[in-house]
Design a protein around this motif. Structure first.
Motif, short mmCIF file in Angstrom:
data_model
loop_
_atom_site.label_atom_id
_atom_site.label_comp_id
_atom_site.label_asym_id
_atom_site.label_seq_id
_atom_site.Cartn_x
_atom_site.Cartn_y
_atom_site.Cartn_z
N VAL A 92 0.82 -1.22 0.00
CA VAL A 92 0.00 0.00 0.00
C VAL A 92 0.86 1.27 0.00
O VAL A 92 0.54 2.25 -0.68
CB VAL A 92 -0.95 -0.03 1.22
N ILE A 93 1.94 1.24 0.76
CA ILE A 93 2.82 2.42 0.86
C ILE A 93 3.34 2.82 -0.53
O ILE A 93 3.30 3.99 -0.90
CB ILE A 93 3.99 2.12 1.83
N PHE A 94 3.78 1.84 -1.30
CA PHE A 94 4.33 2.16 -2.63
C PHE A 94 3.23 2.55 -3.61
O PHE A 94 3.42 3.44 -4.44
CB PHE A 94 5.13 0.97 -3.18
N ASN A 108 1.98 -3.88 -8.21
CA ASN A 108 3.44 -4.05 -8.13
C ASN A 108 4.24 -2.97 -8.84
O ASN A 108 5.46 -3.06 -8.93
CB ASN A 108 3.83 -5.43 -8.68
N LEU A 109 3.54 -1.96 -9.38
CA LEU A 109 4.23 -0.91 -10.13
C LEU A 109 5.10 -1.50 -11.23
O LEU A 109 6.31 -1.27 -11.31
CB LEU A 109 5.07 -0.02 -9.18
N GLN A 110 4.45 -2.29 -12.08
CA GLN A 110 5.14 -2.91 -13.21
C GLN A 110 4.24 -2.86 -14.44
O GLN A 110 3.02 -2.79 -14.31
CB GLN A 110 5.45 -4.39 -12.93
N VAL A 111 4.85 -2.90 -15.60
CA VAL A 111 4.06 -3.06 -16.82
C VAL A 111 4.70 -4.16 -17.66
O VAL A 111 5.92 -4.27 -17.72
CB VAL A 111 3.97 -1.73 -17.62
N THR A 112 3.85 -5.01 -18.23
CA THR A 112 4.33 -6.01 -19.18
C THR A 112 3.83 -5.60 -20.56
O THR A 112 2.64 -5.37 -20.75
CB THR A 112 3.79 -7.42 -18.82
N THR A 113 4.75 -5.49 -21.48
CA THR A 113 4.39 -4.97 -22.80
C THR A 113 5.06 -5.77 -23.90
O THR A 113 6.08 -6.42 -23.69
CB THR A 113 4.78 -3.47 -22.93
N GLU A 114 4.46 -5.71 -25.07
CA GLU A 114 5.12 -6.23 -26.26
C GLU A 114 6.09 -5.17 -26.78
O GLU A 114 5.98 -4.00 -26.43
CB GLU A 114 4.07 -6.62 -27.31
N PRO A 115 7.03 -5.59 -27.65
CA PRO A 115 8.09 -4.65 -28.04
C PRO A 115 7.66 -3.58 -29.04
O PRO A 115 8.31 -2.53 -29.14
CB PRO A 115 9.14 -5.57 -28.69
N GLY A 116 6.54 -3.82 -29.77
CA GLY A 116 6.17 -2.89 -30.83
C GLY A 116 5.34 -1.71 -30.37
O GLY A 116 4.78 -0.97 -31.19
N ILE A 135 8.32 -7.65 -22.43
CA ILE A 135 9.19 -6.82 -21.61
C ILE A 135 8.46 -6.50 -20.31
O ILE A 135 7.32 -6.01 -20.36
CB ILE A 135 9.51 -5.50 -22.36
N VAL A 136 9.09 -6.78 -19.19
CA VAL A 136 8.52 -6.38 -17.90
C VAL A 136 9.34 -5.20 -17.37
O VAL A 136 10.55 -5.33 -17.15
CB VAL A 136 8.51 -7.53 -16.88
N LEU A 137 8.67 -4.08 -17.22
CA LEU A 137 9.35 -2.86 -16.78
C LEU A 137 8.91 -2.47 -15.38
O LEU A 137 7.73 -2.58 -15.03
CB LEU A 137 9.00 -1.70 -17.72
N LYS A 138 9.85 -1.97 -14.63
CA LYS A 138 9.55 -1.33 -13.34
C LYS A 138 9.00 0.07 -13.60
O LYS A 138 9.48 0.77 -14.49
CB LYS A 138 10.88 -1.23 -12.57
N LEU A 139 8.01 0.47 -12.83
CA LEU A 139 7.49 1.84 -12.93
C LEU A 139 7.71 2.53 -11.59
O LEU A 139 7.90 1.88 -10.57
CB LEU A 139 6.00 1.81 -13.27
N ILE A 140 7.69 3.84 -11.62
CA ILE A 140 7.81 4.60 -10.37
C ILE A 140 6.65 5.58 -10.29
O ILE A 140 5.94 5.80 -11.29
CB ILE A 140 9.18 5.29 -10.25
N PRO A 141 6.42 6.17 -9.11
CA PRO A 141 5.31 7.13 -9.03
C PRO A 141 5.60 8.35 -9.92
O PRO A 141 6.73 8.82 -10.00
CB PRO A 141 5.30 7.54 -7.55
N LEU A 142 4.58 8.82 -10.58
CA LEU A 142 4.72 9.98 -11.47
C LEU A 142 4.89 11.24 -10.63
O LEU A 142 4.06 11.55 -9.77
CB LEU A 142 3.44 10.10 -12.31
N PRO A 143 5.98 11.99 -10.84
CA PRO A 143 6.14 13.23 -10.07
C PRO A 143 5.02 14.22 -10.42
O PRO A 143 4.57 14.28 -11.56
CB PRO A 143 7.50 13.77 -10.51
N LYS A 144 4.61 14.99 -9.43
CA LYS A 144 3.43 15.84 -9.61
C LYS A 144 3.76 17.14 -10.33
O LYS A 144 2.93 17.68 -11.05
CB LYS A 144 2.81 16.16 -8.26
#
Lengths: 469, 469
Positions: free
Chosen positions: A245-247, B110-118, B215-224
């Motif tokens: 939840v924190i993240f 989990n703050l992740q995205v799985t995407t195809e390469p195109g 491709i599994v990418l890590k995401l982070i919180p979007l800065p405001k």
């Protein structure tokens, strides 16, 4: 694979002495004993000789001989490894990097440091901190582990959750190849796409591809403030949920550690502290650190996190009042591995799952403990989904030689893979996990890894028998 | 190396059609033309056929045939590459990933995205931003490049200075090997030391080791919030110094771009904007962005940076007033490559030095221009020490086929190496830089890279002739 020669003849011993000097070539029983163990369970493998060279050129000369005579070579840093990576599994010689212990250049203009591998991680951190700079990776063993060993294992530690692991700080490496050549893997730059990324390939390769002799690390500005908070949960599942939840709320703590109460109770007693509340209504604590340059912002973030945790079942929060209290809380976490092991939890795993699967991981673990009659405690880097799991089972001292425990771990790891996870997050494969590599990788993938090994080390002399056979 | 087969027989064409469907197998002149170019200088190499498969299984089936018949295969993303990586240098077939264009799963837990390469990079960024998440790497071509191509090249972009490059976001890759097997390189976790880091090895390998299909990418919180500021300098050397000073003061902007005035003048005229001041007293601008979640903190940091820049000779600072002005300033920077090229600066280099060596890099460049009679403009990611250098020399259209320009670049790169730098920071080696790899790496190191290539691709069918011969 070629047949390795495990006997050091007198002639070879003379050659080695000529390279490192008589005083740095050891074959006495006490030294061989010292270099036959690390921090893993109960493993022990003795070398025929221990060499303590002082330079990359000396290491190169040693490796050329070993490559010619096919003598196994095990590189060793601080000896704090948890997967047997520094143990001379097939005998031969140990090369200790303890004399390559100089910080060569702190480049304040470029925020970089060039160091030899035998520098203790905490020493490096202190030296750069004195100049307002920060090297974040901080394994629990930071007071005794070497930066070179950290490269070999791609070490993490509590701060990885915000700052990343070793691989995120290494710009360039000087490496002595098993065939004796000394190469640089990259350049001293922040971005580099010139050829295959050999720098990243060496990091975490557990001393099987080359011996790192110089390391160029990126540094960042040292954050000015930090806040540390302890949150008790009466339900392990809810503690895990709170982590996630924190993240999801957009917060990025600089540490988010979980400590299951049984582990915390043990270490509190051993250290003799009441720094953290320990009672029967608590199932686990979360230890949460925030850091940054603006105190008000930090306090605001901590309040946001505190509110989230209370919503998710946390009890009374404890905010560390001063540096001493922070140090006491961190000491509990950092000494956990050592003391929990002393209390019979000798088998240590280092599993990782996607963060939101933490509670399912714990559920799997506890159900398996019930089924297979073992006790377990979990603690570690919950923010990364990386938990250290310690297992205690009557009459089983280590996983390595125990067929029953091997089957139990195989079942556990298969379930962890099904959760999207893997079998080691920061301790490495070494000897301890190599029997489980087939869970994570297809045979073709393992073959590629072996072929990469062969590209660097055609005679398989460097740390043979680690990661894969 | 085995001899490659460059003729696609009718039988093979039939086999390919069966795999991808008749509608996605192309041999018409117009399509072959389209797929024979990218964004490099003036290079052109035509394939015998273009295939547009829809799945990893189809790619696997294609590669099995190509591996059997030793047909060169060039994988292609958005075709925006700047080093010739996607050009079918030795003929054979092009596999376009344009139909693998689905974002498969945005995992908000989990703050992740799985995407195809195109998937187009900017499309991915927009989709995750709609959920408050941030995928930072933003090459200038983000509106048309594919995320798969970004993996192949380990792309950067302006935000790399704070957030890192593609390699810092990739958790796991599904890869079709040249031999046809489909493997995953890692796990969907934030920390992973299970075996050699094949994930990092594939990133930046320029499509020579495998074709990435998930491709599994890590995401982070979007800065405001973000702030954007433009600072003019009447001295290029002082602008470079200011860059270094900002970081030494402990600031970490989310972008710190340099634009030499000649380049800015060209793009301002072409775009038809007065967004940035252009006059004869200005030598270069720095474009500085800060981002974060607290507006007051950002304003404070910007004031600190503004003061530092004024101390180092900056003229009147321009603070972007609104989103539109920000977009106009960014547009100048993003379209610079395209318009500067149109004005005859056809040769593009992508060098990197340690940040504090920027002014020495510029000095070397300008002295060489004087000596060898070429004009140059520099712009790009000054905060990373990564500058794009465009060269204009009478009657020389590209570096690739011009022996004189090859000698000039060799001299330039040798000087850059002496500064601790390297020849490409984010564009890749491809065809353009492969003749210069000997400057950066010893022959033994290049041999290791070739052996790694062989481990993945024993018949050398995948993107042959790139990076090294």
């Amino acid at each position: 694979m070629s047949v390795l020669q495990k006997t050091i003849t007198l002639d070879l011993a003379e050659s080695f002495k000529k390279i490192v000097g008589e005083a740095y070539f050891f074959t006495d029983e006490a030294t061989l004993q010292d270099y036959s163990k690390d921090a893993t369970e109960t493993l022990q493998f003795s070398p025929q000789a221990v060499l303590k060279p002082a330079t990359a050129d000396e290491i190169s000369a040693i490796l050329k001989i070993c490559n010619q005579y096919k003598i196994p070579v095990t590189p060793r840093g601080g000896g704090t490894g948890l997967s047997g990576g520094a143990l001379p599994y097939l005998g031969g010689i140990v090369i200790s990097t303890e004399r390559l212990n100089k910080i060569l250049h702190i480049d304040e203009r470029n925020l970089q440091v060039t160091t030899e591998p035998g520098v203790i991680t905490e020493v490096l951190q202190r030296e750069v901190a004195a100049r307002g700079l920060f090297y974040p990776p901080d394994p629990s063993s930071k007071g005794s582990c070497f930066i070179g060993g950290n490269i070999a294992e791609n070490s993490g530690g509590p701060r990885a959750v915000k700052y990343g692991v070793v691989k995120d700080y290494v710009l360039n490496l000087e490496v002595v190849l098993p065939t004796g050549e000394i190469i640089w893997t990259g350049a001293n730059v922040l971005k580099n796409v010139t050829g295959y990324n050999l720098t990243q390939l060496i990091i975490g390769s557990e001393g099987t591809l080359g011996i790192v002799t110089k390391i160029v690390l990126k540094l960042i500005p040292l954050p000015k403030y930090d806040i540390l908070m302890l949150a008790p949960f009466n339900d392990l599942d809810k503690a895990c949920e709170a982590v996630s939840v924190i993240f999801r709320a957009g917060c990025t703590p600089s540490a988010l550690e979980l400590m299951e109460i049984d582990a915390l109770t043990i270490v509190s007693q051993m250290v003799g502290t009441h720094a953290a509340p320990v009672n029967s209504s608590i199932a686990a604590h979360l230890l949460i650190e925030l850091d940054g340059n603006n105190k008000d912002v930090l306090v605001g973030e901590m309040e946001q996190i505190a509110a989230l945790m209370e919503q998710h079942g946390a009890g009374d929060l404890l905010l560390a009042e001063d540096a001493q209290q922070k140090e006491e809380l961190w000491k509990l976490r950092r000494r956990m591995a050592e003391y929990v092991k002393m209390c019979g939890y000798t088998i240590e795993e280092d599993v990782v799952v996607p963060r939101a699967e933490l509670s399912r991981l714990i559920k799997v673990l506890k159900e398996m403990g019930h089924k297979h009659q073992f006790k377990s405690v979990a603690y570690g880097h919950a923010g990364d989904g990386n938990l250290h799991i310690r297992i205690k089972k009557d009459s089983v001292a280590d996983s390595y030689k125990n067929p029953e425990m091997q089957l139990i771990l195989r079942e556990l790891f298969q379930q962890i893979k099904a959760l999207g996870g893997t079998i080691t997050g920061e301790h490495g494969v070494g000897l301890i996990q190599k029997g489980f590599m087939d869970i994570m990788f297809e045979e073709r993938t393992l073959q590629i890894m072996r072929d990469i090994k062969r590209a660097f080390d055609p005679n398989n002399i460097l740390n043979p028998g680690k990661i894969f056979d």
